[in-house]
Design an enzyme around this catalytic site. Sequence first.
Site, PDB file in Angstrom:
ATOM      1  N   ASP A  84      -5.903  -2.027  -6.098  1.00 52.00           N
ATOM      2  CA  ASP A  84      -5.404  -1.109  -5.073  1.00 52.00           C
ATOM      3  C   ASP A  84      -4.171  -1.704  -4.395  1.00 52.00           C
ATOM      4  O   ASP A  84      -4.233  -2.797  -3.834  1.00 52.00           O
ATOM      5  CB  ASP A  84      -6.510  -0.850  -4.041  1.00 52.00           C
ATOM      6  CG  ASP A  84      -6.079   0.125  -2.959  1.00 52.00           C
ATOM      7  OD1 ASP A  84      -6.372   1.321  -3.092  1.00 52.00           O
ATOM      8  OD2 ASP A  84      -5.438  -0.319  -1.980  1.00 52.00           O
ATOM      9  N   TYR A  89       2.749  -2.336   1.106  1.00 50.24           N
ATOM     10  CA  TYR A  89       2.096  -3.649   1.080  1.00 50.24           C
ATOM     11  C   TYR A  89       3.030  -4.764   0.615  1.00 50.24           C
ATOM     12  O   TYR A  89       2.779  -5.935   0.893  1.00 50.24           O
ATOM     13  CB  TYR A  89       0.874  -3.639   0.164  1.00 50.24           C
ATOM     14  CG  TYR A  89      -0.268  -2.761   0.578  1.00 50.24           C
ATOM     15  CD1 TYR A  89      -0.339  -2.190   1.848  1.00 50.24           C
ATOM     16  CD2 TYR A  89      -1.305  -2.480  -0.321  1.00 50.24           C
ATOM     17  CE1 TYR A  89      -1.386  -1.369   2.209  1.00 50.24           C
ATOM     18  CE2 TYR A  89      -2.358  -1.661   0.034  1.00 50.24           C
ATOM     19  CZ  TYR A  89      -2.391  -1.104   1.291  1.00 50.24           C
ATOM     20  OH  TYR A  89      -3.437  -0.288   1.633  1.00 50.24           O
ATOM     21  N   LYS A 119       0.113   4.105  -3.188  1.00 53.93           N
ATOM     22  CA  LYS A 119       0.129   5.080  -2.087  1.00 53.93           C
ATOM     23  C   LYS A 119       1.546   5.404  -1.634  1.00 53.93           C
ATOM     24  O   LYS A 119       2.442   4.558  -1.690  1.00 53.93           O
ATOM     25  CB  LYS A 119      -0.682   4.536  -0.900  1.00 53.93           C
ATOM     26  CG  LYS A 119      -2.091   4.084  -1.270  1.00 53.93           C
ATOM     27  CD  LYS A 119      -2.835   3.521  -0.086  1.00 53.93           C
ATOM     28  CE  LYS A 119      -4.097   2.823  -0.521  1.00 53.93           C
ATOM     29  NZ  LYS A 119      -3.822   1.471  -1.106  1.00 53.93           N
ATOM     30  N   HIS A 152      -0.735   8.085   1.893  1.00 54.68           N
ATOM     31  CA  HIS A 152      -1.283   6.961   2.660  1.00 54.68           C
ATOM     32  C   HIS A 152      -1.792   7.387   4.041  1.00 54.68           C
ATOM     33  O   HIS A 152      -2.848   6.931   4.487  1.00 54.68           O
ATOM     34  CB  HIS A 152      -0.208   5.881   2.808  1.00 54.68           C
ATOM     35  CG  HIS A 152      -0.752   4.504   2.967  1.00 54.68           C
ATOM     36  ND1 HIS A 152      -0.115   3.368   2.514  1.00 54.68           N
ATOM     37  CD2 HIS A 152      -1.898   4.061   3.538  1.00 54.68           C
ATOM     38  CE1 HIS A 152      -0.833   2.300   2.798  1.00 54.68           C
ATOM     39  NE2 HIS A 152      -1.918   2.688   3.439  1.00 54.68           N
TER      40      HIS A 152
END
Length: 349
Positions: A84, A89, A119, A152
Site C-alpha cells: 500500500d 507518501y 492513492k 485518498h
Amino acid sequence: MHAHPQRLITILPYKRDVAPSPLHTSFCANIMSLTTNVVVPNVVLQSSFTMPVIGFGTAAMSNDSDTLKAAVIEAIKLGYRHFDTASIYGSEQALGEAIAEALKLGLISSRDELFITSKLWLSDNHPHLVLPALQNSLKTLGLEYLDLYLIHWPLTTELELKKFPYDEDDLLPFDLKGVWTSMQECQNLGLTKSIGVSNFSCKKLENLLSFASIPPAVNQVELNPCWQQKNLREYCKTKGIVVTAYSPLGAKDSFWGGNHVMDNELLKQIANAHGKTVAHISLRWLYEQGVTFAVKSYNKERIKQNLEIFDFSLTNDDYQKINQIKQERKVKNGPTGFEFAENLWDGEN
C-alpha cells in the site's frame, strides 16, 4: 489480478463480535503448515479481483529509500503480496525499485503475483487530473497497472498544492461525480484493476453510490480496537464494499496516531492469555471482523510477527473485553490543520 490457485483461500465474514469456530482455526493452522512462508488469505472485491487481507503499509514520517526497499524485499520473502502506497507518501519509487529487485532475485516470478494500491492526492482531486496523476504514479512505480487506486480524501485543493496540513483557504469544492467518472475511466482503460475510496463516511459513500456506474471496491479508513467503526463496517458490508484499516495498531510513531492501542490494558490482558502480543490481538480482531488492513513496520522481526495471526482465535471472553474499550478517533481533522471533523466525517461517531 486474479490470485494464483495455490494462494487463493476463500474466507467468509465472521459474525460480528462473536468468536470464530474451532473448525476455522484448525483449517487456517493446517493451511499455514503447508508452506514455510505465510499464505495470506484473500478477499474477493466487487470488481471480481482478489486482494490479500494483509497489506504492507508504506506511510511513514520519513521514507528512507534503502530502508524501505530492504523492508519490502524482506516482506515479500515472508509472504506479503499486498503493498500500500500513495503519491503523497514519497514511497512509490522505492517500492517500485524493490518490486524490480524481487523479480530479479526470483522471489516472485511475475509482477502479477503482487497487489499494489496507490492513492490520488488532494491537489490532483480534479476530474481532468485523475488520469495524469495515475499515469505519474505508474511511471514512478515502474509498473504498467495498479491493482487498486483510491481517492485518498474526499477533499480538493488548488492545483499543484502538495502540503500537509492544509489551511482552510486551500480547500476547494470537491467534484466527486466528475472525479469518480475519471476514476472509472482509469479502470476501463486497464490502468487499475479496481477503484475505491479512503476516509469516506457512510453519507459520502451513499452520495457516491447514487451515481457510480462502477461502485467503490474498497473504503480505507482508520480502524482498530480503539476505533472500531461498527456502523461504517455494517454499512459497507451491505453495499459489498471491502473495508481496509489503516493505523490498525494505532500508528504510535506518527503525528496522527498514538500509543492508545499498544498500551491498552484490556488488549494486554488478552495478549497475555494467548501468549501473543497486543499487535497480534489487534490484527486478529480485524481479521475476524472481515476487515483487511495495511500494517507498517520496517523492523524485520515485527514484519514477520504481523503475519502470525492465523494460528489462534479470539474467545467470547476476549470479545467482551474488546467491546469495553473506550472509542476515540485519532484522525479527526484529516489532512487539514483546523477544526474540520464535522464536515469530514458528517457527525458519524
